[in-house]
Scaffold this motif. Structure first.
Motif: not given
Length: 118
Positions: A30-43
């Motif tokens: 997935f495209p991501s930019n963790p510096s925004t505070g958003y992260t990807w998680s597996l439920v």
């Protein structure tokens, strides 16, 4: 009635399907930019869904390091969040990934992958 049909069409578009064989190792990105505070998680999968796959690795790779592995990491650089799995046994289950800020209480719509292992 029209809204219900629209909702069903929209939810169908969010379903991705993958077919793999027992023993395969594969990555979902997935495209991501963790510096925004958003992260990807597996439920956490329900029932025995977790028995068909093993999560091997969960990592973020900066787009800067993708172009040049020797480049220094840049704070705030976007990249790719990778989930690498190993197929353990036959079965079909849905796996949900959410893009969220972990401290927020709202539940974003998940990206759903229906994974079939032969």
């Amino acid at each position: 009635m029209l809204f219900l049909l629209f909702a069903l069409v929209m939810s169908a578009e969010a379903l991705h399907t993958l077919s793999k064989k027992v023993g395969d190792t594969f990555t979902i990105e997935f495209p991501s930019n963790p510096s925004t505070g958003y992260t990807w998680s597996l439920v956490e999968p329900e029932g025995n869904a977790g028995e068909i796959l093993e999560l091997v690795e969960d990592k973020f790779i900066s787009s800067v390091s993708n172009r040049d592995p020797n480049a220094p990491r840049k704070v705030g650089a976007p990249g790719t969040h990778q989930f690498t799995f190993r197929a353990l046994k036959s079965g079909t289950n849905d796996f949900e990934f959410i893009h969220h800020r972990p401290w927020e209480q709202k539940n974003p719509a998940p990206e759903v992958y229906r994974i079939t292992i032969d």
